[in-house]
Design an enzyme around this catalytic site. Sequence first.
Site, short mmCIF file in Angstrom:
data_model
loop_
_atom_site.label_atom_id
_atom_site.label_comp_id
_atom_site.label_asym_id
_atom_site.label_seq_id
_atom_site.Cartn_x
_atom_site.Cartn_y
_atom_site.Cartn_z
N LYS A 213 0.84 -1.20 0.00
CA LYS A 213 0.00 0.00 0.00
C LYS A 213 0.88 1.25 0.00
O LYS A 213 0.70 2.15 -0.80
CB LYS A 213 -0.93 -0.03 1.23
CG LYS A 213 -1.82 1.19 1.33
CD LYS A 213 -2.81 1.07 2.47
CE LYS A 213 -3.51 2.40 2.67
NZ LYS A 213 -4.49 2.39 3.73
N GLU A 219 10.52 -4.64 4.64
CA GLU A 219 10.67 -6.04 4.21
C GLU A 219 10.29 -6.21 2.74
O GLU A 219 11.01 -6.84 1.96
CB GLU A 219 9.75 -6.95 5.04
CG GLU A 219 10.06 -6.98 6.53
CD GLU A 219 9.22 -5.96 7.31
OE1 GLU A 219 9.02 -4.84 6.82
OE2 GLU A 219 8.79 -6.30 8.42
N GLY A 273 -4.86 -1.70 4.84
CA GLY A 273 -4.07 -2.84 4.35
C GLY A 273 -4.72 -4.17 4.65
O GLY A 273 -4.84 -5.03 3.78
N ARG A 274 -5.18 -4.36 5.89
CA ARG A 274 -5.74 -5.66 6.28
C ARG A 274 -7.14 -5.88 5.72
O ARG A 274 -7.71 -6.95 5.87
CB ARG A 274 -5.70 -5.81 7.79
CG ARG A 274 -6.36 -4.69 8.57
CD ARG A 274 -5.98 -4.74 10.05
NE ARG A 274 -6.49 -3.59 10.79
CZ ARG A 274 -5.85 -2.44 10.91
NH1 ARG A 274 -4.68 -2.26 10.32
NH2 ARG A 274 -6.37 -1.45 11.62
N GLU A 372 -4.80 -6.50 14.73
CA GLU A 372 -4.25 -5.20 14.35
C GLU A 372 -5.34 -4.12 14.44
O GLU A 372 -5.05 -2.96 14.67
CB GLU A 372 -3.66 -5.25 12.93
CG GLU A 372 -2.78 -4.07 12.60
CD GLU A 372 -1.88 -4.27 11.39
OE1 GLU A 372 -0.73 -4.75 11.54
OE2 GLU A 372 -2.32 -3.97 10.27
N HIS A 403 -5.68 -32.41 17.89
CA HIS A 403 -4.51 -33.18 18.32
C HIS A 403 -3.37 -32.24 18.70
O HIS A 403 -2.22 -32.67 18.77
CB HIS A 403 -4.09 -34.14 17.22
CG HIS A 403 -5.17 -35.13 16.91
ND1 HIS A 403 -5.33 -36.31 17.61
CD2 HIS A 403 -6.19 -35.08 16.01
CE1 HIS A 403 -6.38 -36.96 17.13
NE2 HIS A 403 -6.94 -36.24 16.17
N LYS A 528 9.17 -0.66 14.30
CA LYS A 528 9.75 -0.31 12.99
C LYS A 528 10.85 0.73 13.15
O LYS A 528 11.91 0.64 12.54
CB LYS A 528 8.67 0.26 12.06
CG LYS A 528 7.75 -0.77 11.44
CD LYS A 528 6.85 -0.08 10.41
CE LYS A 528 5.68 -0.95 9.99
NZ LYS A 528 4.68 -0.25 9.19
O1 F6P Z 1 2.01 -4.39 9.92
C1 F6P Z 1 1.77 -3.08 9.65
C2 F6P Z 1 1.29 -2.82 8.27
O2 F6P Z 1 1.23 -1.45 8.08
C3 F6P Z 1 -0.05 -3.49 7.95
O3 F6P Z 1 -1.13 -2.78 8.40
C4 F6P Z 1 0.04 -3.61 6.48
O4 F6P Z 1 -0.90 -4.50 5.97
C5 F6P Z 1 1.45 -4.08 6.31
O5 F6P Z 1 2.17 -3.36 7.29
C6 F6P Z 1 2.05 -3.90 4.96
O6 F6P Z 1 2.00 -2.56 4.56
P1 F6P Z 1 2.18 -2.14 3.05
O7 F6P Z 1 1.07 -2.75 2.26
O8 F6P Z 1 2.15 -0.65 3.03
O9 F6P Z 1 3.51 -2.68 2.57
#
Ligand code: F6P
Length: 564
Positions: A213, A219, A273-274, A372, A403, A528
Amino acid sequence: MASSTLICETQPWKDLKSHVEDIKKTHLRELLSDTDRCKSMMVDFDGITLDYSRQRATPGTMDKLYNLAETAHLKEKINRMFNGERINSTENRSVLHVALRAPRDAVMQSDGKNVVPDVWNVLDKIKDFSERVRNGSWVGATGKALTDVISVGIGGSFLGPLFVHTALQTDPEASKCATGRQLRFLANVDPIDVARNIAGLKPETTLVLVVSKTFTTAETMLNARTLRAWISKELGPSAVAKHMVAISTNLTLVEKFGIDPNNAFAFWDWVGGRYSVCSAVGVLPLSIQYGFTVVEKYVDKKFLFFYSRFLKGASSIDQHFYSTPFEKNLPVLLGILSVWNVSFFGYPASAILPYSQALEKFAPHIQQVSMESNGKGVSIDGKPLPFETGEIDFGEPGTNGQHSFYQLIHQGRVVPCDFIGIVKSQQPVYLEGEVVNNHDELMSNFFAQPDALAYGKTPEELLKENVLQHLVPHKTFSGNRPSLSLLLPSLDAYKIGQLLAIYEHRVAVQGFIWGINSFDQWGVELGKSLATQVRKQLHASRVKGESAEGFNFSTTTMLTKYLK
Ligand code: F6P
């Protein structure tokens, strides 16, 4: 209720606080013997049955919970969400993931602008692009068809699409459309995840989707650079244009990264995002894998968008959520029952237990959506909350979970459970002649577990079965452990969309009642920024040989060991 009043200061909350003490005196065994009560706790919508008779609640409890919901202005808050008001006040954004699955002719406004045409422009672009990739008219740098896709993203840019992909993989209609194709997800920055994702794939037949987003997530950007290098090394830097596309709200950074904005699929800041699985985040990889269009045989014998069956399922729940009275409203019922369990019984956790291996990634996805969203310490106005919000969500498909951790939920801690069962399996059973086939065996457990939790087993019953005296305490089950069951007729793209939307809205209902902002996530920021400090240190140590500085004793010691 004045907007600044906390929900726990209201009379309905206080009524429920005293009511719960009465309910605690009644065992679920007794509650389940009242057939009228049980009848009143079964709700049907579009073939889905919700049975919440194994909740520690009476019709009187439900009335009090509806009263609480009204006091919390639940309906007004739902309306404000659908009306595109900026209910995510700390980020000054509307929350309109429902617009992502609205029909083409629907009108949903954000800032006075109908956003549905924008949504469908992107869907049309996805349809066109995914068809070109699938039919080989979009080819890689060496002219070969792109049969494999790696979707690079994390959190909301990963978990939802993975859940839907996993659920569709064994759907006969969907899997037929995916023949010869692979879809993988690279989320973790761990080099092991990179290695696993590229194992057996060739850059010349691979398309990489960079899904972020913000297009700033450390990462994802590092993994995107890693895969860009993987492609460039083999095919040269110019190949990136054919082998990498992006899904983001930040098209400026997409271009800066080196991806042609024409090959970018937009979404908008009103999609959290979620909550983004119904945007290009999920629709693009899933359309490439399964195809955007197939013959829809069962509904109206017309050509419909295959993927839109998923969107249609989600949309059907949006309509249901928006327009159905609380008493018959699946997401509202799930949400208020969770509030009852968390805030009045004090049960901190909740288990999501689908009796379908196809739903193995459902709990991890809902874990993010829920935790979240609702793991907050202050009200939407910033007031510290004197009560806990959110729940610890976890789960595994049955019967595997039985199990693993069910021992704890039967005889250890009380964990309210959501059992999700499917009437008709996606897959045929081989042993037709057996007394009980695989699906019946699975479902026997689905029906048995809620009763085992509710009724338990008394010492008297054990003694009647001649259980040795010294084993009686060990074999006793206190019971009285709440659960609810959702029974779905089948598990196709439409039902998967419905299940997703039920749980997305369940989370919103919880947050609306607790009076928090379920749509921001400031709690992920501190870690972060500390990681940024460590990253700088690692760089300084590796490049200039500087020793670790500015950290506490513990971190300095561990960092020094790592750097050696
Ligand atoms: O974990 C934090 C967060 O901001 C989530 O809300 C989001 O889905 C994820 O990191 C990835 O963010 P992006 O889509 O901006 O890479």
